[in-house]
Design a protein around this motif. Sequence first.
Motif, PDB file in Angstrom:
ATOM      1  N   ALA A  44       0.828  -1.207   0.000  1.00  0.00           N
ATOM      2  CA  ALA A  44       0.000   0.000   0.000  1.00  0.00           C
ATOM      3  C   ALA A  44       0.860   1.254   0.000  1.00  0.00           C
ATOM      4  CB  ALA A  44      -0.929  -0.006   1.217  1.00  0.00           C
ATOM      5  N   VAL A  45       1.947   1.250   0.788  1.00  0.00           N
ATOM      6  CA  VAL A  45       2.848   2.401   0.836  1.00  0.00           C
ATOM      7  C   VAL A  45       3.550   2.578  -0.511  1.00  0.00           C
ATOM      8  CG1 VAL A  45       4.951   3.301   1.897  1.00  0.00           C
ATOM      9  CG2 VAL A  45       3.172   2.271   3.327  1.00  0.00           C
ATOM     10  N   LEU A  46       4.018   1.466  -1.099  1.00  0.00           N
ATOM     11  CA  LEU A  46       4.690   1.556  -2.398  1.00  0.00           C
ATOM     12  C   LEU A  46       3.742   2.046  -3.479  1.00  0.00           C
ATOM     13  CD1 LEU A  46       6.925  -1.651  -2.498  1.00  0.00           C
ATOM     14  CD2 LEU A  46       7.681   0.714  -2.361  1.00  0.00           C
ATOM     15  N   LEU A  47       2.491   1.611  -3.428  1.00  0.00           N
ATOM     16  CA  LEU A  47       1.527   2.047  -4.437  1.00  0.00           C
ATOM     17  C   LEU A  47       1.261   3.539  -4.335  1.00  0.00           C
ATOM     18  CD1 LEU A  47      -0.372   1.276  -6.742  1.00  0.00           C
ATOM     19  CD2 LEU A  47      -2.131   0.756  -5.030  1.00  0.00           C
ATOM     20  N   ARG A  48       1.148   4.043  -3.118  1.00  0.00           N
ATOM     21  CA  ARG A  48       0.960   5.499  -2.948  1.00  0.00           C
ATOM     22  C   ARG A  48       2.169   6.273  -3.443  1.00  0.00           C
ATOM     23  NH1 ARG A  48      -1.455   3.999   2.068  1.00  0.00           N
ATOM     24  NH2 ARG A  48       0.485   4.504   3.162  1.00  0.00           N
ATOM     25  N   CYS A  49       3.368   5.751  -3.163  1.00  0.00           N
ATOM     26  CA  CYS A  49       4.598   6.406  -3.628  1.00  0.00           C
ATOM     27  C   CYS A  49       4.652   6.419  -5.155  1.00  0.00           C
ATOM     28  CB  CYS A  49       5.808   5.687  -3.050  1.00  0.00           C
ATOM     29  SG  CYS A  49       7.392   6.415  -3.507  1.00  0.00           S
ATOM     30  N   LEU A  50       4.288   5.296  -5.775  1.00  0.00           N
ATOM     31  CA  LEU A  50       4.262   5.225  -7.240  1.00  0.00           C
ATOM     32  C   LEU A  50       3.243   6.201  -7.801  1.00  0.00           C
ATOM     33  CD1 LEU A  50       4.884   3.864  -9.988  1.00  0.00           C
ATOM     34  CD2 LEU A  50       3.125   2.184  -9.412  1.00  0.00           C
ATOM     35  N   TRP A  51       2.089   6.265  -7.181  1.00  0.00           N
ATOM     36  CA  TRP A  51       1.013   7.140  -7.662  1.00  0.00           C
ATOM     37  C   TRP A  51       1.467   8.600  -7.636  1.00  0.00           C
ATOM     38  CZ3 TRP A  51      -2.113   3.894  -9.771  1.00  0.00           C
ATOM     39  CH2 TRP A  51      -3.344   4.318 -10.262  1.00  0.00           C
ATOM     40  N   ASP A  52       2.140   8.991  -6.555  1.00  0.00           N
ATOM     41  CA  ASP A  52       2.628  10.367  -6.445  1.00  0.00           C
ATOM     42  C   ASP A  52       3.744  10.638  -7.442  1.00  0.00           C
ATOM     43  OD1 ASP A  52       0.812  10.763  -4.423  1.00  0.00           O
ATOM     44  OD2 ASP A  52       2.257  10.396  -2.813  1.00  0.00           O
ATOM     45  N   THR A  53       4.675   9.678  -7.586  1.00  0.00           N
ATOM     46  CA  THR A  53       5.808   9.858  -8.491  1.00  0.00           C
ATOM     47  C   THR A  53       5.352   9.968  -9.943  1.00  0.00           C
ATOM     48  OG1 THR A  53       7.233   8.600  -6.988  1.00  0.00           O
ATOM     49  CG2 THR A  53       8.005   8.879  -9.252  1.00  0.00           C
ATOM     50  N   ALA A  54       4.359   9.153 -10.315  1.00  0.00           N
ATOM     51  CA  ALA A  54       3.863   9.168 -11.697  1.00  0.00           C
ATOM     52  C   ALA A  54       2.894  10.311 -11.949  1.00  0.00           C
ATOM     53  CB  ALA A  54       3.196   7.834 -12.018  1.00  0.00           C
ATOM     54  N   LYS A  78      -1.351  -8.155  -1.531  1.00  0.00           N
ATOM     55  CA  LYS A  78      -2.318  -7.537  -0.640  1.00  0.00           C
ATOM     56  C   LYS A  78      -1.733  -6.232  -0.104  1.00  0.00           C
ATOM     57  CE  LYS A  78      -4.139 -12.014   0.830  1.00  0.00           C
ATOM     58  NZ  LYS A  78      -4.335 -12.948   1.974  1.00  0.00           N
ATOM     59  N   PRO A  79      -2.560  -5.259   0.241  1.00  0.00           N
ATOM     60  CA  PRO A  79      -2.028  -3.967   0.701  1.00  0.00           C
ATOM     61  C   PRO A  79      -1.052  -4.085   1.861  1.00  0.00           C
ATOM     62  CG  PRO A  79      -4.377  -3.776   0.268  1.00  0.00           C
ATOM     63  CD  PRO A  79      -4.040  -5.230   0.133  1.00  0.00           C
TER      64      PRO A  79
END
Length: 437
Positions: A44-54, A78-79
Amino acid sequence: MEPEPEPEPEAAASGAVAAVRVFLPDGSAVPLALPPPVLGLTAAVLLRCLWDTAGLGPEGCAAMALWLVSGLLEVQLKPRQQPFRLRRQWAELVLRLSDAPPGAVARDEPCLHLRRNVFFPKHKELELQDEAVLRLLVAEARGHLRGGRWPLPPQEAVELGGLQCRLHFGPFQPGQHSAESLRPALEELLPPTPRGRFWGSLRRRPPGPPPEELLNAFSRTPGPETPPAELLRSFLQGCHRLHGYGCAFFPGAIDRPPGGLLGRGGLRPVNVAVGLEGVTIIDAREKHVLLTLSYPELSWELVGAVGQDGDAAEGLGGADAAEPPQLWLEFDGEQEGARVNRLLRVLSPQAELMSALIECCIALGGTEPPLSPPQRRPRPQRLATIDYVEDGAELRRVKPPRRSASFFGRMGVRGGSEDEAAGGAPGAPQDRTGEPH
């Protein structure tokens, strides 16, 4: 395209920033700079980081998920799961969840991929307004179409190919676009023609759709006044009709009904698609649907998984120690006008993952409506099932009918039954019905 291996995260233990790449559906990669320690970071943390970076908007974040993908195993995270800890355990997971030899397992390298979330309902895709997220979903769908993952009737292939032309070449221009101009892009716009077995390959197979049909479909697409987001949603809506869209895929095998000139049975390689709608069994070679069941239509049982009690196999003939785990599916059928219960055995080292995903989808209430009968195209005559009926408190096997059309039957020789091909003793799996509780 083969993804490049990810860098090991151990470098982060020394205090340096870890550089991690996440591959997007279009084949590009987004580098993430993660401060230490990274081992405990969740998906979940990595997905948020990716979302912000992209630079993606928050609207479509729920539509996507992080996956660990290699040549031998695909797993949606899973998150709360920690990808870098799972990376350390990858060889152990692949040994347990695949039939690959140890040498191939040792060389297997997982990568982080951004893919569609299996638990995201299809109808919510059509409500998305974020064009960037829609393009990610379309890019993933196009990749699956080119890879031949979904069974695709010729007419639907042409219609989706026309929409791909519209997205790739822009609005149709009669003087500019022609069948010849589309010919070089056919491999990108249309899925490959399925290859049959040896005997099937001796029969003439219809060629793929000609460029003229693709051009006609292109000419019917919306004009320049249509917003790009609407075109993307139209393409996704066309993909929604395909079996397997939005599902996780698992390799497996089912018993082949004895038949043909030699009357041989054996195993048929299949792909098992599990999603919010239900379970679909797809012939892995010929790419056609053998069976599709919504959750209210099926019961299931996992047999032979690692660490599972031996009692789970009781009544099903048990699981041979030399065989991979088995997922047994029970559903209603008909034989000579009478209703029967049918058992289908699916052998797969990933049967445990299938069972867990089925349970999760049912817990969510099966949020997608089942496919309507014209779209389901089941082929139960190609399945080797164990058929039985309830006789009071007992279960009685149904004696299979004599195959009057059999080559050997016409000579007075009775062949083996479908029950014998399926293996196992009479009985039904424990009552794990697909009805939501």
